[in-house]
Design a protein around this motif. Structure first.
Motif, PDB file in Angstrom:
ATOM      1  N   PHE A 111      -0.065   1.806  -0.698  1.00 11.95           N
ATOM      2  CA  PHE A 111       0.195   0.403  -1.029  1.00 11.95           C
ATOM      3  C   PHE A 111       0.278   0.178  -2.537  1.00 11.95           C
ATOM      4  O   PHE A 111       0.978  -0.734  -2.989  1.00 11.95           O
ATOM      5  N   ARG A 112      -0.388   1.010  -3.315  1.00 13.29           N
ATOM      6  CA  ARG A 112      -0.264   0.914  -4.770  1.00 13.29           C
ATOM      7  C   ARG A 112       1.171   1.209  -5.198  1.00 13.29           C
ATOM      8  O   ARG A 112       1.719   0.569  -6.090  1.00 13.29           O
ATOM      9  N   SER A 113       1.775   2.157  -4.528  1.00 16.99           N
ATOM     10  CA  SER A 113       3.142   2.540  -4.847  1.00 16.99           C
ATOM     11  C   SER A 113       4.146   1.479  -4.406  1.00 16.99           C
ATOM     12  O   SER A 113       5.009   1.060  -5.190  1.00 16.99           O
ATOM     13  N   ILE A 114       4.021   1.022  -3.149  1.00 12.72           N
ATOM     14  CA  ILE A 114       5.049   0.092  -2.655  1.00 12.72           C
ATOM     15  C   ILE A 114       4.866  -1.319  -3.208  1.00 12.72           C
ATOM     16  O   ILE A 114       5.821  -2.110  -3.214  1.00 12.72           O
ATOM     17  N   ARG A 115       3.691  -1.659  -3.708  1.00 14.17           N
ATOM     18  CA  ARG A 115       3.479  -3.007  -4.253  1.00 14.17           C
ATOM     19  C   ARG A 115       4.414  -3.295  -5.424  1.00 14.17           C
ATOM     20  O   ARG A 115       4.804  -4.439  -5.660  1.00 14.17           O
ATOM     21  N   LYS A 116       4.807  -2.235  -6.121  1.00 18.11           N
ATOM     22  CA  LYS A 116       5.681  -2.414  -7.286  1.00 18.11           C
ATOM     23  C   LYS A 116       7.011  -3.053  -6.892  1.00 18.11           C
ATOM     24  O   LYS A 116       7.616  -3.775  -7.690  1.00 18.11           O
ATOM     25  N   LYS A 117       7.472  -2.787  -5.686  1.00 19.14           N
ATOM     26  CA  LYS A 117       8.747  -3.357  -5.242  1.00 19.14           C
ATOM     27  C   LYS A 117       8.685  -4.877  -5.118  1.00 19.14           C
ATOM     28  O   LYS A 117       9.715  -5.541  -5.125  1.00 19.14           O
ATOM     29  N   TYR A 118       7.471  -5.404  -4.981  1.00 21.32           N
ATOM     30  CA  TYR A 118       7.300  -6.831  -4.731  1.00 21.32           C
ATOM     31  C   TYR A 118       6.821  -7.591  -5.971  1.00 21.32           C
ATOM     32  O   TYR A 118       6.274  -8.682  -5.869  1.00 21.32           O
ATOM     33  N   ALA A 119       7.064  -7.006  -7.132  1.00 22.29           N
ATOM     34  CA  ALA A 119       6.550  -7.589  -8.380  1.00 22.29           C
ATOM     35  C   ALA A 119       7.029  -9.021  -8.596  1.00 22.29           C
ATOM     36  O   ALA A 119       6.294  -9.855  -9.133  1.00 22.29           O
ATOM     37  N   SER A 120       8.251  -9.326  -8.157  1.00 20.54           N
ATOM     38  CA  SER A 120       8.787 -10.671  -8.402  1.00 20.54           C
ATOM     39  C   SER A 120       8.050 -11.737  -7.598  1.00 20.54           C
ATOM     40  O   SER A 120       8.176 -12.934  -7.882  1.00 20.54           O
ATOM     41  N   PHE A 121       7.275 -11.328  -6.600  1.00 19.29           N
ATOM     42  CA  PHE A 121       6.543 -12.296  -5.773  1.00 19.29           C
ATOM     43  C   PHE A 121       5.096 -12.456  -6.211  1.00 19.29           C
ATOM     44  O   PHE A 121       4.346 -13.236  -5.621  1.00 19.29           O
ATOM     45  N   ALA A 159      -9.693  -5.768   2.459  1.00 19.53           N
ATOM     46  CA  ALA A 159      -8.328  -5.268   2.271  1.00 19.53           C
ATOM     47  C   ALA A 159      -8.390  -3.991   1.450  1.00 19.53           C
ATOM     48  O   ALA A 159      -9.300  -3.812   0.629  1.00 19.53           O
ATOM     49  N   ILE A 160      -7.426  -3.116   1.659  1.00 19.63           N
ATOM     50  CA  ILE A 160      -7.388  -1.882   0.888  1.00 19.63           C
ATOM     51  C   ILE A 160      -7.283  -2.241  -0.594  1.00 19.63           C
ATOM     52  O   ILE A 160      -6.632  -3.229  -0.968  1.00 19.63           O
ATOM     53  N   SER A 161      -7.917  -1.464  -1.462  1.00 23.34           N
ATOM     54  CA  SER A 161      -8.125  -1.862  -2.863  1.00 23.34           C
ATOM     55  C   SER A 161      -6.846  -2.225  -3.602  1.00 23.34           C
ATOM     56  O   SER A 161      -6.852  -3.112  -4.461  1.00 23.34           O
ATOM     57  N   SER A 162      -5.731  -1.555  -3.288  1.00 17.77           N
ATOM     58  CA  SER A 162      -4.483  -1.824  -4.015  1.00 17.77           C
ATOM     59  C   SER A 162      -3.826  -3.138  -3.606  1.00 17.77           C
ATOM     60  O   SER A 162      -2.842  -3.562  -4.220  1.00 17.77           O
ATOM     61  N   LEU A 163      -4.364  -3.806  -2.577  1.00 20.05           N
ATOM     62  CA  LEU A 163      -3.915  -5.159  -2.222  1.00 20.05           C
ATOM     63  C   LEU A 163      -5.136  -6.049  -1.989  1.00 20.05           C
ATOM     64  O   LEU A 163      -5.150  -6.889  -1.086  1.00 20.05           O
TER      65      LEU A 163
END
Length: 615
Positions: free
Chosen positions: A273-283, A232-236
């Protein structure tokens, strides 16, 4: 010594990575902007569908899973798209009839899937036969899969024999699926070396990095001759996800196994993906990092985070270690099944119930009973007979292929599906998940698809609406305090006691129990029922009589098996309640007549309420 060859890579970012780390919540809208760059990398394949992505898309995110395949295929026409298929379970949690399997596989390939990784949770290959045959018939590539696990009955020789059988079935490639990260570097070298001598098709290794040894395990597998690895790409990546792509590319660079992938291009993808992962912090879960204890518990990362979520909802997160201790005991009782969907859910939910009820197998889910009857297939080792008899009495264990007992389903699904089901793909959604399919189709009719916001995790509002629509709960609303907005929805309630009445409120998605002393307004649910209370009186009485039928934990009524006036025997099933994604049979404790039924299908219920009264 393996020959000089390039190691190929399958990217799992768009499926398993976000399933393992952020509860399978990655939106298609966050995949599309980066898809063309993923296409340019030159991956052997991109795993972007199957597993839990189908269920989650329609259940929570209100996205069309079929449209995701079509959209990504347009942007990645030259990269093979890959999906994970649970054999006869498809993307669900039970066995489906052969006609459903055949139709689902045919439509998957028609919509853009090229490679189907097919496995059975018990490694009972009778349960993948139909999917394998249909994939080959429709021009797809079969990746026959064996689930790796550790137990007294799972040996290297057994796995080698499985690989031979998968090749004989027509597999184009063979995958060793290490869903819990249990493979050690030395063991994988032995396993892959022997497997390469035993079969002629390429071998693909899928590992999770839960134990922290994923990269080292991959490196030894490469030395043993592995053909393809999952990253998987490093940010995920890492933790309960797969090892990082960039790490493996760097480790193999300038060697005989060089992947020849562009690290600069991979860096651009990682930044996205490092940037958009922040939107999913609650999960994000506290249990998605590296945890060498997985070598003791043998629990896949996605299962650990799921157990944590279930226990948090029951206000019992502090008991997770008790559950983790109970899982191996339940697994032994069930004949050492590999812990992968759906067996991981069956074992995990049963272990949770054993802990929370304070008595082992006091409450047994429908899925556990079906497993103990043989309806999921043949376990790797004998089942504990005491447990089996306590669950199903003298019923015989089913020896045939379970799907042979299932009548064709697709014609019935076509007749029963609502008018809002418009395509063959819609009929399949209904056939797999009838209850949530109806909600999904209704949301689509209201124009709500694609409007789910991961930062809020609440139902989207119809165009022009200023108030929340009670789609999932009797009442939900926003409260603004000092400029900060909180989303609240009422999930259920208990009965009056010292200090007031307990209510179960979801605050920004987290379940909290609060005591309410003042008058509570009656609020109609989305179906017009009264699900709240007024003046201290409950809509359902509190359990006090020996014939009061209750549930062990909060859930949703999905089926009522009796009607008022029916005569029942002690132990008869009167209701089916869904809790923790598992359907649980609710039994009457005594024989008698059904005097009252206090619930309707779709109602949320709580442990201290009378659901059915038998006298």
């Amino acid at each position: 010594m393996p020959t000089n060859k390039r190691v190929k890579i399958t990217d799992t970012t768009l499926r398993d990575a976000h399933q393992s780390l952020i509860a399978t919540r990655l939106k298609t809208d966050d995949m599309i902007p980066i898809a063309e760059k993923i296409e340019r990398v030159g991956f052997w394949s991109v795993e972007m569908w199957g597993g839990a992505t189908f269920d989650t898309a329609i259940r929570y995110m209100k996205e069309d899973p079929w449209e995701r395949v079509r959209s990504l295929k347009k942007l990645m026409p030259h990269t093979p798209l890959q999906m994970l298929l649970r054999g006869q379970n498809l993307v669900g949690y039970r066995h489906y009839a052969d006609d459903t399997v055949e139709k689902f596989v045919e439509r998957s390939i028609a919509n853009g899937i090229n490679i189907i990784r097919i496995f059975d949770a018990l490694n009972d290959f009778r349960n993948i036969k139909s999917a394998v045959k249909t994939t080959l018939k429709n021009g797809g590539k079969v990746e026959g899969t064996l689930c790796y696990t550790i137990s007294p009955v799972h040996t290297i020789d057994l796995f080698i024999d499985m690989a031979k059988r998968l090749e004989d079935m027509g597999s184009d490639t063979i995958c060793v699926k290490d869903m819990a990260g249990l493979l050690s570097p030395n063991v994988v070298y032995d396993l892959i070396s022997k497997m390469k001598k035993a079969v002629s098709v390429p071998i693909h290794l899928h590992c999770h990095d839960t134990s922290g040894t994923g990269a080292a395990t991959y490196l030894k597998a490469v030395e043993a001759g592995i053909d393809i690895i999952d990253t998987a790409i490093s940010s995920l990546a890492s933790g309960t996800s797969q090892p990082p792509t960039e790490t493996m590319v760097t480790m193999l660079k300038n060697s005989r196994y060089d992947t020849r992938l562009d690290l600069n291009l991979l860096a651009e993808i990682a930044n996205h993906f490092r940037s958009i992962r922040k939107k999913y912090a609650s999960f994000e879960s506290d249990y998605t990092g590296v945890d060498p204890a997985v070598l003791i518990y043998q629990i896949p990362g996605g299962m650990i985070s799921n157990l944590a979520s279930q226990l948090k909802e029951q206000k019992a997160l502090d008991r997770i270690r008790e559950v983790l201790d109970e899982v191996p005991r339940v697994r032994e009782d069930m004949g050492y099944p590999p812990l992968v969907t759906p067996s991981s859910q069956i074992v995990g939910t049963q272990a949770t119930l054993n802990v929370l009820t304070g008595e082992r197998y006091k409450v047994i889910t429908s899925e556990t009973k079906n497993y103990l009857k043989g309806l999921y297939g043949r376990p790797p080792a004998p089942i504990n007979e005491d447990v089996r008899r306590s669950a199903i009495g003298e019923e015989e264990f089913i020896e045939c292929r379970p799907a042979d007992l299932i009548e064709p389903e697709m014609e019935r699904a076509k007749k029963e599906a609502p008018d809002t089901a418009k395509t063959s793909e819609d009929i399949l959604i209904y056939a797999l998940f009838p209850k949530i399919a109806k909600e999904f189709f209704e949301a689509r009719e209201r124009g709500e698809l694609g409007k789910w916001n991961p930062a809020e995790d609440k139902p989207p509002l119809p165009e022009g609406s200023k108030e929340a629509v009670p789609v999932f709960a009797p009442s939900e609303f926003n409260i603004k305090v000092h400029g900060e907005t909180f989303h609240v929805k009422v999930g259920g309630m208990g009965h009056p006691g010292e200090g007031g009445r307990p209510f179960f409120l979801y605050l920004n998605g987290e379940l909290e129990e609060v005591m309410v002393e003042s008058l509570v307004e009656i609020v109609p649910s989305s179906e017009g029922r009264i699900d709240s209370a007024v003046g201290g009186r409950s809509t359902r009485p509190k359990a006090s009589h020996e014939g009061d039928v209750t549930t062990a934990m909060p859930g949703t009524v999905v089926n009522i098996k009796v009607k008022v006036g029916d005569t029942v025997e002690a132990g008869d099933t009167v209701l089916i309640v869904e809790a923790m994604k598992m359907e649980n049979e609710i039994h009457t404790p005594i024989a008698g007549e059904v005097k009252n039924i206090y619930v309707s299908e779709g109602d949320r219920v709580n442990p201290d309420e009378v659901l059915v009264a038998v006298r």
